[in-house]
Design an enzyme around this catalytic site. Structure first.
Site, short mmCIF file in Angstrom:
data_model
loop_
_atom_site.label_atom_id
_atom_site.label_comp_id
_atom_site.label_asym_id
_atom_site.label_seq_id
_atom_site.Cartn_x
_atom_site.Cartn_y
_atom_site.Cartn_z
N HIS A 273 0.84 -1.20 0.00
CA HIS A 273 0.00 0.00 0.00
C HIS A 273 0.87 1.25 0.00
O HIS A 273 0.39 2.35 0.27
CB HIS A 273 -0.92 0.01 1.22
CG HIS A 273 -1.71 -1.24 1.37
ND1 HIS A 273 -1.43 -2.18 2.33
CD2 HIS A 273 -2.75 -1.72 0.65
CE1 HIS A 273 -2.27 -3.20 2.21
NE2 HIS A 273 -3.08 -2.95 1.20
N ASP A 459 12.20 4.30 -32.00
CA ASP A 459 12.04 3.47 -30.80
C ASP A 459 13.25 3.50 -29.89
O ASP A 459 13.31 2.77 -28.91
CB ASP A 459 11.72 2.02 -31.20
CG ASP A 459 12.76 1.45 -32.16
OD1 ASP A 459 13.78 2.13 -32.39
OD2 ASP A 459 12.55 0.34 -32.67
#
Length: 645
Positions: A273, A459
Site C-alpha cells: 500500500h 524506438d
C-alpha cells in the site's frame, strides 16, 4: 526511469513523449486525459468510479465471471458456473482486500482458484457486509434445495494479515456461521521486512498469498472437505515468505503522488500500500538486490528466522511485478533469483512470474518463496496443487515442472568461413583495416547522439544497434580477409547479421552483400584492382542502394537512410561522368550524404517508425538512420585519406 540493471549499457531505452497543443495544431490526434491531484495523469474516468468500472470490465471480458448486484457498497466477483450440481460437494474459497493490487484478487476467481473475491476501495478493506454477501452467494453451490437443508460444504476465507481485513472477514465469518454456513479462516503473514519483535500486529500478508490461493483452490476443486482444504492452505501459508523492493512509491488516483524515495535510491521491504520500507539503499545491479532480498527471507537470526533454507531443500518461486516494472526487468530478476538459490543447493521446482499482487503503478517487484515439504508425498501433493489447471485470468499459464538440466538446444553452425586474415596485409588490406577501424569507432562514439534522435522519432534503439554492429566488426576483424575487398565485405555482412537486429541490420546486410556480389563480378572480369576505380565504385554503390530501396519499400524523400545514401550515390555517378579523381569524388559524395541527412529535418515521414510521429517533432530532429549513414561515410573518408597520405 528504469528500475534495476546489471549494467546500464545493457538496457533497452524507452521514452514517452508528450507533445501538447503543438501536436494537435500539427494535425495529430489530440486527446484529453483526466488530471489527478499532484499533476499525475491516469487513463480513468474518475477516481471515485475506478474500482467499480474496472470490475465491470473484468467481468465483461470473461464468460466464467459475474458479480453481485450491490454496487457501490458490495463489490464481489464470483464464478458464474458455481451454483451447479457438479459443485454441490465442493468447498468455496473466498479472498479479497482493497483494490489496487490487480489482478489480485478478482483476477484469481476461476475454476481451481478462488470462488469469489471481495473488493474494497483502493487500499481499503472491504466491509464485513460485503464479505458476508460473498459467503452467502457461494455457500450453497448445490442451489436452493441444498440451502433449505442447510447442507453447505463450507467456505474457506484466505485473509491477508492486515487489521481491517482480519476484523471485517472475522465478523462476516461469525455471522455466516450463525446462519449455518461452516466457515474456516486462514491468515497469511508472509512479509519478512518486519522483525518479530516489532509491534503486535505481526507480519503483513503480501504476494505469497497467491500461492495459498492456488493450493487452496486446487484442493477445493479436487473435492476435499473443508477441514482438509484448510489444512493444505494453512500448510502453504506457514511455508511462504516474501519481501518487496521498489524505486518509486505507488500513486493512488485522486491523491498527490509521493516523492518519498529519492532519485537513485530504492526501498527494501516497503508494503503493497506504499508503506515505507525497512531501509532505503542506493540503486545497484539487480543481482545484488535479489541477493539482499533472499538473505532477508532466509535470515535465521533470533528476531527473524522466517525461513530456513539450505542445500537439498526445494522451493517454488514467485516473482511478482509490483506494477510498472518492465517484463524485461522481471525476467532478469527471475534469472538471478533462480541462479542464487541453485548456487545454495536449493532446488527451484516451480517458477511463477508476472504481475500477481501489484501496488498500482509501483516500479518494483517482490520475491516469494514457498518452501516445499521434505516428505515426498506431501511435496508431490503441493506441486500437484500448483500445477493444477485454472481458468482464473490473473494466474500465469505454462510454468509447470522445471527440468533440472540445461535448456540449451545446440546451435546448428554455418559452414566454416573459408576466409581468414592474410599472413601479410597488402596496400589494399592496410587501407581496408584502417577504414573499418575508423567507421567502427565513429559509430561507437555516435551512440548517444543517434539514440537521442531516435528516442524522439523512433524506438530509441538506433545508437545501440549501430554500436553492436561496430563492436562485432572490431571483434571479428582479425579474421577478415582484408586483402580482398569483396571477401571482406562478405565477412562484414556476417558480422552485421549476427549482431545488428531490426530493420537497420537487415538493410545493411543487403547493402554489404550487394556490394560484395557486384565487386566480385567486376574483379572477375577486369582484375582485382578494378574494384577501387571510381566508375566501378559508383556502379556498385548504386546497385546496393537499389537493393535497399526495393527491399524496404522507401525512396529518397521518405525520411530514411536513403536520404543520405542516394545523394551520395548520385554524386559518385556525376563525378564518374566528369572523370574526377577518386578522393575529390569521395569528398563530394560524403558532403552530399551529410546535406541529405540534415535535410531530413524538413521532410515528412512516409516509411519506418517515424511515419507515426507528429509533424511538429519531426521538424526538429534529423532521421537517425540517415545521420548514421553520413557519420560512417565521413569516417571512412577520413580514414582513407590518412591511409593514402
Amino acid at each position: 526511469g528504469s528500475l534495476f540493471f546489471r549494467n546500464p549499457r545493457n538496457r533497452i531505452r524507452c521514452a514517452v513523449m508528450a507533445t501538447g497543443a503543438a501536436v494537435g495544431a500539427a494535425g495529430a490526434l489530440a486527446i484529453t486525459v483526466p488530471q489527478c491531484a499532484g499533476g499525475g495523469v491516469g487513463f480513468i474516468n474518475s477516481p471515485e468510479n475506478i474500482v467499480v468500472e474496472a470490475i465491470e470490465g473484468l467481468v465483461q471480458s470473461h464468460s466464467h465471471l459475474c458479480r453481485l448486484d450491490g454496487y457501490p457498497e458490495v463489490k464481489v466477483v464470483l464464478r458464474s458456473d458455481w451454483v451447479s450440481p457438479k459443485n454441490a460437494h465442493k468447498v468455496a474459497i473466498i479472498s479479497g482486500g482493497g483494490a489496487g493490487h490487480e489482478p489480485a484478487h478478482a483476477g484469481f476467481v476461476g475454476e481451481g482458484m478462488l470462488t469469489a473475491a471481495v473488493s474494497g476501495d483502493i487500499f481499503a478493506s472491504p466491509s464485513a457486509y460485503s464479505v458476508l454477501a460473498a459467503i452467502r452467494s457461494v455457500g450453497y453451490p448445490g442451489g436452493e434445495e441444498q440451502k433449505k437443508k442447510k447442507e453447505s460444504p463450507g467456505v474457506l476465507l484466505v485473509v491477508k494479515n492486515y487489521t481491517g481485513d482480519r476484523i471485517n472477514f472475522t465478523i462476516a465469518a461469525e455471522q455466516a456461521r450463525s446462519e449455518g454456513i461452516p466457515v474456516e479462516m486462514v491468515f497469511v503473514a508472509d512479509d519478512c521486512a518486519i522483525p518479530k519483535s516489532k509491534g503486535v500486529t505481526g507480519r503483513r500478508g503480501i504476494a505469497g498469498t497467491c500461492f495459498v490461493h492456488k493450493v487452496a483452490g486446487a484442493a477445493a476443486e479436487a473435492g476435499l472437505s473443508l477441514k482438509a482444504v484448510k489444512e493444505e492452505a494453512l500448510q502453504a501459508a506457514q511455508c511462504v515468505a516474501s519481501i518487496g523492493v521498489s524505486s518509486t512509491v505507488c500513486h493512488i488516483p485522486g491523491r498527490r503522488k509521493s516523492s518519498r524515495i529519492p532519485e537513485g535510491m530504492i526501498e527494501m521491504g516497503l508494503g503493497i500500500h506504499g508503506e515505507p520500507g525497512a531501509e532505503t539503499i542506493a540503486k545497484r545491479p539487480v543481482t545484488r538486490v535479489v541477493g539482499d532480498m533472499l538473505k532477508i527471507i532466509t535470515d535465521e537470526s533470533k528476531d527473524r528466522g522466517y525461513m530456513s533454507l539450505g542445500g537439498g531443500d526445494s522451493v517454488a518461486l514467485l516473482m511478482n511485478n509490483l506494477g510498472s516494472a518492465t517484463a524485461l526487468e522481471i525476467s532478469v530478476a527471475t534469472r538471478d533469483a533462480i541462479r542464487r538459490l541453485e548456487e545454495k543447493g536449493v532446488r527451484v521446482e516451480r517458477v511463477v512470474a508476472g504481475p500477481l499482487m501489484t501496488s498500482m503503478d509501483m516500479a518494483g517487484f517482490s520475491i516469494s518463496l514457498l518452501k516445499l515439504p521434505s516428505a515426498k508425498s506431501e511435496r508431490e501433493r503441493m506441486l500437484y496443487r500448483l500445477d493444477s489447471d485454472t481458468n482464473a485470468p490473473g494466474w500465469p499459464r505454462g510454468g509447470g515442472e522445471r527440468p533440472m538440466w540445461g535448456k540449451l538446444v545446440r546451435l546448428e553452425q554455418e559452414d566454416p568461413c573459408l576466409f581468414q586474415r592474410p599472413a601479410q596485409l597488402s596496400h589494399t588490406g592496410r587501407k581496408m583495416e584502417n577504414v573499418l577501424h575508423g567507421v567502427a569507432q565513429s559509430l561507437k562514439e555516435a551512440e548517444e547522439s543517434l539514440t537521442e534522435w531516435d528516442l524522439k522519432v523512433g524506438d530509441g534503439d538506433c545508437g545501440a544497434t549501430f554500436k553492436r554492429g561496430a563492436e562485432a566488426a572490431l571483434a571479428d576483424m582479425d579474421g577478415y580477409p582484408l586483402n580482398s575487398i569483396p571477401d571482406t565485405l562478405e565477412s562484414i555482412a556476417k558480422s552485421v547479421a549476427r549482431s545488428m537486429g531490426g530493420t537497420s541490420g537487415a538493410l545493411y546486410q543487403i547493402f554489404l552483400l550487394s556490394l560484395c556480389a557486384t565487386t566480385r563480378q567486376q574483379e572477375k572480369k577486369e582484375g582485382a584492382d578494378s574494384s577501387s576505380s571510381l566508375s566501378h565504385l559508383a556502379f556498385a554503390f548504386d546497385e546496393a542502394i537499389s537493393k535497399i530501396a526495393s527491399s524496404g519499400g522507401a525512396t529518397e524523400g521518405d525520411r530514411t537512410m536513403l536520404d543520405a545514401l542516394i545523394p551520395a550515390s548520385r554524386s559518385l555517378q556525376q563525378s564518374s561522368q566528369l572523370e574526377r579523381e577518386l578522393l575529390p569524388a569521395l569528398e563530394l559524395a560524403v558532403l552530399a550524404a551529410e546535406c541529405g541527412a540534415e535535410a531530413t529535418k524538413e521532410m515528412d515521414a512516409r516509411a519506418g517508425r517515424s511515419n507515426y510521429v507528429p509533424e511538429a517533432v519531426l521538424r526538429q530532429t534529423p532521421d537517425p538512420g540517415a545521420k548514421a549513414a553520413a557519420i560512417w561515410m565521413r569516417a571512412a573518408l577520413e580514414a582513407y585519406k590518412k591511409s593514402s597520405s
